[in-house]
Design an enzyme around this catalytic site. Structure first.
Site, mmCIF file in Angstrom:
data_model
loop_
_atom_site.group_PDB
_atom_site.id
_atom_site.type_symbol
_atom_site.label_atom_id
_atom_site.label_comp_id
_atom_site.label_asym_id
_atom_site.label_seq_id
_atom_site.Cartn_x
_atom_site.Cartn_y
_atom_site.Cartn_z
ATOM 1 N N LYS A 54 42.130 36.848 -36.663
ATOM 2 C CA LYS A 54 42.659 36.346 -37.817
ATOM 3 C C LYS A 54 41.381 36.020 -38.592
ATOM 4 O O LYS A 54 41.172 36.575 -40.029
ATOM 5 C CB LYS A 54 43.687 35.315 -38.039
ATOM 6 C CG LYS A 54 44.887 36.015 -37.546
ATOM 7 C CD LYS A 54 45.870 34.901 -37.295
ATOM 8 C CE LYS A 54 46.915 35.434 -36.553
ATOM 9 N NZ LYS A 54 48.134 34.396 -35.975
ATOM 10 N N GLN A 98 49.510 28.391 -36.063
ATOM 11 C CA GLN A 98 49.545 29.189 -35.053
ATOM 12 C C GLN A 98 50.827 28.607 -34.227
ATOM 13 O O GLN A 98 50.631 27.325 -33.735
ATOM 14 C CB GLN A 98 48.091 29.475 -34.430
ATOM 15 C CG GLN A 98 48.246 30.343 -33.307
ATOM 16 C CD GLN A 98 48.621 31.808 -33.752
ATOM 17 O OE1 GLN A 98 48.068 32.170 -34.631
ATOM 18 N NE2 GLN A 98 49.293 32.681 -32.920
ATOM 19 N N ASP A 121 53.332 33.284 -43.219
ATOM 20 C CA ASP A 121 54.187 33.687 -42.274
ATOM 21 C C ASP A 121 55.599 34.014 -42.733
ATOM 22 O O ASP A 121 56.378 34.657 -41.985
ATOM 23 C CB ASP A 121 54.096 32.540 -41.101
ATOM 24 C CG ASP A 121 53.166 32.758 -40.087
ATOM 25 O OD1 ASP A 121 52.671 34.012 -39.587
ATOM 26 O OD2 ASP A 121 52.759 31.638 -39.414
HETATM 27 N N1 GUN Z 1 52.575 33.183 -32.583
HETATM 28 C C1 GUN Z 1 52.841 34.513 -32.197
HETATM 29 N N2 GUN Z 1 53.171 35.133 -33.394
HETATM 30 C C2 GUN Z 1 52.938 34.546 -34.345
HETATM 31 C C3 GUN Z 1 52.800 34.488 -35.945
HETATM 32 O O1 GUN Z 1 53.341 35.652 -36.323
HETATM 33 N N3 GUN Z 1 52.485 33.615 -36.757
HETATM 34 C C4 GUN Z 1 52.160 32.334 -36.055
HETATM 35 N N4 GUN Z 1 52.155 31.317 -36.764
HETATM 36 N N5 GUN Z 1 52.183 32.277 -34.843
HETATM 37 C C5 GUN Z 1 52.509 33.187 -34.103
#
Ligand code: GUN
Length: 296
Positions: A54, A98, A121
């Protein structure tokens, strides 16, 4: 029939290029640099890889990337204080915490502390409610990426039968809401669904988001249908670690009309949509008109 392969990697590159172009324009025309803050708590190896990707993608499109790596034993109070600071920081337009978080932390409390306007998100309860009632919201990245590929493939999704296998808050439920909003007839199936294969065979669009390696086989799939594989599972085969989806690719590709591969399907779209969401949040926070096509 051999299915058309929906190339998520190429599609995502196109989305990222579009985002990069508009980031540049924002800088030149408004003096604004969109910023994404990612909060990682602890040392989960998979999460560390995701966060690294990311960060690299954020920099690549010209955005500012703020990484906050916090100790696994951080207290709830201290984590909430970090989020409060990011909420108040004008250089930060998107905040992503995350998941999963260590067990001693209350994920719902943490997610709902993020300013809904910066919730890239789309997990905040207010964004979930807005999406469910058809109002403008931040939309979760993975379902948004799936929707973009489906719209591109079909044009209109109206009237199609969609089956979403999986009922998670991250993928299954928001995916179903988005398909409903595009006038699909939507079924959410899950581990307790009776005769899952028969339910799936009714789908024009089948979205597999169960987290079980290669569970969806050719006999779950209607001829000519579109199969979107959200799964990312690491398995060991022939002494090697291999990445597979929730779909058994060979048997499903023999029946389906179109399919997303793993890797190179939904995965790259998730990151591209995170950047698109950060750009959208930046437009909205600055009172600018957002771009159509990058939102749901
Ligand atoms: N962990 C697995 N997928 C995601 C996601 O789409 N967003 C976040 N914040 N954590 C994750």
């Amino acid at each position: 029939m051999t299915a058309k392969v929906i190339d998520g990697k190429a599609f995502a590159a196109g989305v990222r290029a579009q985002v990069a172009e508009h980031v540049m324009r924002l800088k030149v025309e408004h003096g604004i640099t969109p910023g994404l803050a990612v909060v990682l708590v602890g040392q989960d190896p998979a999460s560390k890889v995701y966060v690294k990707n990311k960060h690299a993608s954020t920099i690549e499109v010209g955005m500012a990337s703020f990484e906050h790596r916090l100790d696994a034993d951080i207290s709830q109070t201290n984590l909430l204080a970090v989020i409060d600071r990011l909420n108040a920081d004008p250089a930060v337009h998107g905040i992503l915490v995350q998941l999963p978080l260590p067990k001693h932390l209350d994920s719902n409390l943490v997610i709902n502390r993020v300013d809904p306007a910066k919730d890239v998100d789309g997990f905040h309860i207010s964004n979930v409610g807005l999406l469910g009632t058809g109002q403008k919201s931040m939309v979760p990245c993975t379902p948004l990426g799936c929707l973009m590929m489906l719209r591109d493939h079909y044009g209109s999704l109206a009237g199609l039968n969609a089956v979403v296998v999986g009922r998670s808050n991250i993928v299954g439920k928001p995916m179903a809401q988005l398909l409903l909003r595009d006038s699909c007839t939507v079924t959410i199936a899950h581990s307790r669904t009776k005769d899952l294969a028969a339910v799936c065979r009714g789908a024009d669009i089948l979205v597999a988001a169960v987290g079980r390696p290669e569970m969806i086989t050719g006999d779950y799939v209607k001829s000519g249908s579109t199969v979107i594989d959200v799964g990312i599972n690491r398995i060991e085969r022939d002494g090697k670690v291999k990445l597979v989806g929730d779909v058994e690719y060979a048997t499903v590709a023999a029946v389906a009309g179109a399919i997303t591969p793993v890797p190179g399907g939904v995965g790259p779209m998730t990151v591209a949509c995170l950047l698109a969401n950060t750009l959208t949040a930046c437009y909205r926070l600055n009172g600018l008109v957002e771009l159509k096509g990058l939102t749901a």
